[in-house]
Structure formats: C-alpha cells, structure tokens
Design a protein around this motif. Structure first.
Motif, short mmCIF file in Angstrom:
data_model
loop_
_atom_site.label_atom_id
_atom_site.label_comp_id
_atom_site.label_asym_id
_atom_site.label_seq_id
_atom_site.Cartn_x
_atom_site.Cartn_y
_atom_site.Cartn_z
N SER A 118 1.21 -6.65 12.56
CA SER A 118 0.49 -6.05 11.36
C SER A 118 0.61 -7.12 10.01
O SER A 118 1.85 -6.97 9.62
CB SER A 118 0.57 -4.65 11.13
N THR A 146 -0.44 9.63 11.14
CA THR A 146 -1.37 8.91 12.24
C THR A 146 -0.86 8.99 13.60
O THR A 146 -1.40 9.23 14.65
CB THR A 146 -1.60 7.61 11.86
N ASN A 152 0.15 4.32 0.09
CA ASN A 152 -0.37 5.48 0.79
C ASN A 152 0.22 5.24 2.29
O ASN A 152 0.04 6.37 2.93
CB ASN A 152 -2.01 5.39 0.79
N LEU A 153 0.66 4.30 2.51
CA LEU A 153 1.36 4.19 3.82
C LEU A 153 2.46 4.91 4.30
O LEU A 153 2.67 5.57 5.36
CB LEU A 153 1.65 2.61 4.23
N PHE A 183 -2.18 0.83 10.31
CA PHE A 183 -2.84 2.09 10.42
C PHE A 183 -3.50 2.51 11.98
O PHE A 183 -3.20 3.23 12.52
CB PHE A 183 -3.87 2.35 9.27
N GLY A 184 -4.52 1.20 12.44
CA GLY A 184 -5.04 1.39 13.62
C GLY A 184 -4.04 1.16 14.82
O GLY A 184 -4.27 1.95 15.71
N SER A 193 -1.56 -6.19 7.54
CA SER A 193 -2.24 -5.22 6.44
C SER A 193 -2.05 -3.81 6.89
O SER A 193 -1.68 -3.58 7.81
CB SER A 193 -3.74 -5.68 6.42
N SER A 194 -2.13 -3.11 5.63
CA SER A 194 -2.28 -1.65 5.93
C SER A 194 -3.10 -1.11 7.10
O SER A 194 -2.81 -0.17 7.90
CB SER A 194 -2.27 -0.90 4.73
N TRP A 195 -4.45 -1.67 6.88
CA TRP A 195 -5.31 -1.06 7.97
C TRP A 195 -5.14 -1.53 9.36
O TRP A 195 -5.28 -0.73 10.13
CB TRP A 195 -6.64 -1.67 7.33
N MET A 196 -4.52 -2.70 9.59
CA MET A 196 -4.14 -2.96 11.11
C MET A 196 -2.95 -2.13 11.38
O MET A 196 -2.94 -1.66 12.65
CB MET A 196 -3.66 -4.50 10.98
N ASP A 244 0.81 -1.35 0.01
CA ASP A 244 -0.15 0.14 0.09
C ASP A 244 0.87 1.25 0.07
O ASP A 244 1.48 1.71 1.00
CB ASP A 244 -0.96 -0.05 1.05
#
Length: 452
Positions: free
Chosen positions: A90, A48, A40-41, A97-98, A92-95, A38
């Motif tokens: 992590s 973040t 965008n990371l 990110f959170g 995934s990118s969403w993991m 990803d």
C-alpha cells in the motif's frame, strides 16, 4: 492419522495468522499513519478488518455447506493472502483501506472453517483438546505479536508486518490441498440468494455501526443498534419461510442452541474485557512496565488452554448444564473479587486471578462452542459454525465498547475510591449472575455431545 495431524497444523496456523493480524498492526499504527499521512487511519485500520470479517463469516459458512468446506477454506485463505500482499504494498490510505477489507473478508472465510473442520474431523473426546489447542493461538498471538511487530519495525519498514504472514498462508494452502480429502459434496441450487446475502450484510452493518458509535454518541449508537437488530429480526422471520435459508434457521429454533450462543456471546465478551483492563490496572496502579502488564495475561492463556483441553472430558463427566453452572460460578467469583480488590493489590495476586479466570473462561468458551456445534447436522455444520463465530465476534465487539462506556463514566464521576476497571469487573459480574440464572433455570437439555 498423519493426514489428521497435518490438518491440525493447518487449522492452528490459519487461526494464528488471523489472530496475529488482529494485534500486530497495533505496534505499527503510528508508523503507518506517519508514512501515509492520514490520521483517520488509526481507527480505520482496525474497524475495517473487524467489520468485513464479521460480515463475511455467516456468508462463508453457508457457502461451505452448499459447495464444500475445502474450496471455501481455500478461497478464504487466497483472499486473506491477496489482502495481506496489497496491505504490504500500500502506498496510500485508500489502498490500505481497501486491502484491509479484502483481508478481513478472507479472515471471515477462515475462522468459521476452522471450527467446522474441527467439528468434522474429530469426535467429541478429541474435539475439546484440538479446540483448546486452536484457541491457544489467540493467547499466543496477543503475547508474541507486539514483540514481533516491534522487532520488524526496528529492522525493516511497517510493510513487513503484513508480508510476514505470506509464507504461512502458502504453507496452509499446500497442506489443505494435499491432506484434506473431502467427501463428494453436491452443489445445492439456490434462488434469490444474492438478495438474502445483501439483506444479511445490511442488517449486520447497521448493528456493527451502532456498536462502534455506542461509546462516543450513546443515544445515536443505541438507536442505530436497535434499528439494526430489528432489521435482522425481520430478516430472520423471512428466512424461516425460505426453502434454503442462509442462516441455520432450523438449529436456531432449538432453545438449548440459543442459550449456548448467548453463552458464547457473553463469555467471549467477558474475556475481551478481562484482557483489556487487567494490563491497564497493572500499569496505572502498580506503575509497572507494559511488558509486565502483558505478561500478566500469560497465566490466563496457559490455563485457558488447560481448561479447553480438558473441557470434553469434564463435559462428559458433569453434563452440559452442571458444568456450565460450575464454570460460570467460578468466573463470577473471580470477577467479583477483582471488583473489590484494593487498587494496590500485589502483582502476584493478580496473576492468581489471571490463572483462575483463564481456566474458567477457557472451559466455558470451549464447552459452549462444542455443545452448540453438536446441534448441527452434516448438511449445515459450516453454517452453524459460521453463526457461532459471528456470535463470538459480535460479543467481543459489543462488550469491549459497552465496558469502555462504563469505564469512562466512572472516570467522569472522579470517584477516587472506585477505579474504572473495578466498575468493569463489577459489570461483568452482574452479567454473569444473569447468565448463571438463565442457565440454572433452563430446562434440562438432552446431552447430545455424549452420543457423538
């Protein structure tokens, strides 16, 4: 005495792990993006963490005054530990990110508590020395984090740049639990506190979003920034009418405190500008290695510690206003010289200015924080410390973005006689002139720190 020494270790390690976490990820960004797929990371990894820590800082400060520093410090450490472990696992990118949000919230609970604990545990003559030692963690982190990150990536995977912090956080938790004995702290009941926190977070989020957009979409960014400031000002007006405000309203009303927080905001902003653009100068003009560019900041870190260490003694000797004038004048002279030095100025010359600016900025940062903290009471020490920390974070966020705009505009002009970093240091010089005038023409303040 032994307990106090152990708390110095805990405070220093807490500052060091949060500082390292802010910089070590730089070395692993490419590996993380490649692993999770990803692109965008690249920006989200940093924004973040910084956003969430900035938003959490004033809230944790207020909670500590209501419920006690020890429990809030431990909660901040546990959240940081949880976020760190989740970052390491992590997939995934969403993991990720959170997890970075949780980690940033934890950092927002750690940073104001380190300031508050220093203010509580040490008198004025010792406070500057301890704060100087504590501030050195940021300089050390900027030097060792890339080296540690590079070593980890050569031997292991990027996940371990997060796991490396786990044993240190556990050690801090053990030290705090055993050696910090907080006096009985009655819980302060509050009504409507959730609405207050929500309003504050919303206003800060708008301000930080405006700062982030400032460099890429100037008009949109400045519009959002102004809107956020208006929201925060309206929130402040409402807080003045509250019986239990979550901001240190009574302290903010003090003119000298406001002046000192402006100093914290701008001096820390100047520091980040110096640290970003001096290595750029060395790499682009002197064509030296990134290692040499990074080592150019070493004298700055050393003299930052020295300036911080002796700041309390200098503060008592010269007084707040006169010492600020001397420090700002010295830093102003240094930045003016950097703004007119030829592009080919020698490496040794830049090291001399790195040393001088490290001393003046280190002294200025520490006396501003110590003097501002002196206006806190035992009932709102953590809240005031959180507000000061927020000013520092916002100052760095705003100035690094603002200075990047200045730098980019100079390159767009294609003026070969004036490099982008020259314009950056000239801009900082103009800011310091305004700050020096503001300090010089302020009414003589009561030297509160001398009586503490």
């Amino acid at each position: 005495m032994a307990k106090t020494n152990w708390m110095i270790v805990a405070i220093y390690l807490a500052t060091l792990v949060t500082a390292i976490e802010s910089t070590i990820v730089v070395t692993a960004t490419r590996s993380i993006v490649s692993s999770l797929g990803d692109p965008n990371l690249t920006s989200l990894i940093f924004s973040t963490y910084l956003f969430s820590s900035a938003l959490a800082t004033p809230i944790f400060g207020r909670l500590a005054d209501n419920h006690g520093k020890k429990i809030i410090f431990q909660i901040g450490l546990l959240l940081f530990l949880l976020g760190t472990i989740l970052c390491g696992f992590s997939v995934s990118s969403w993991m990720l990110f959170g997890a970075r949000i949780i980690q940033g919230i934890g950092a927002g609970g750690i940073m104001p508590m380190t300031f508050a604990l220093i203010g509580e545990l040490f008198d004025i003559t010792t406070r500057g020395k301890v704060m100087g030692l504590n501030n050195s963690a940021w300089g050390i982190a900027s030097l060792i984090a890339p080296l540690i990150g590079g070593l980890i990536l050569r031997q292991l995977t990027w996940h371990w740049i997060f796991f490396i912090n786990v044993p240190f956080i556990l050690l801090i938790l053990v030290i705090v639990q055993i050696f910090y004995k907080e006096k009985a702290h009655p819980t302060v009941p509050q009504s409507g506190v959730f609405q207050q926190y929500t309003s504050l977070i919303f206003g800060l989020l708008i301000v930080l979003s405006g700062i982030q957009l400032f460099s890429t979409h100037f008009l949109l960014g400045i519009s959002i920034l102004i809107a956020g400031m208006l929201i925060l000002f309206r929130f402040y007006r409402k807080e003045k009418k509250k019986d239990s405000p979550i901001l240190p309203v009574s302290t903010i009303l003090i003119r000298d405190f406001r002046l000192l927080t402006i100093c914290v905001f701008l001096i820390n902003g100047a520091l980040i500008g110096f640290q970003v653009y001096l290595p750029m100068w060395i790499q682009t003009e002197l064509h030296l290695s990134p290692t040499s560019a990074g080592l150019a900041l070493l004298p700055s870190s050393i003299f930052f510690i020295i300036g911080s260490y002796y700041s309390s003694k200098l503060l008592i000797q010269f007084g707040q206003k006169r010492l600020l004038q001397l420090v700002l004048s010295g830093a102003l002279l240094g930045f003016l010289c950097l703004s007119i030095l030829p592009n080919t100025a020698g490496y040794s010359t830049l090291l001399i200015f790195s040393s001088l600016l490290g001393f003046f900025i280190g002294t200025g940062v520490t006396i501003s924080v110590i003097s501002a903290q002196a206006y806190a009471t035992t009932q709102n020490l953590s809240t005031v410390s959180g507000f000061i920390t927020l000013c520092r974070t916002l100052g760095q966020s705003f100035m690094v973005t603002f200075l990047s705009v200045i730098n980019q505009q100079i390159f767009l002009l294609k003026n070969q006689q004036l490099a982008g970093y020259h314009s950056v240091y000239l801009t900082i010089s103009l800011i310091f002139i305004a700050l020096l005038i503001l300090v010089s023409y302020s009414k003589k303040s009561k030297e509160r720190v001398q009586s503490q």
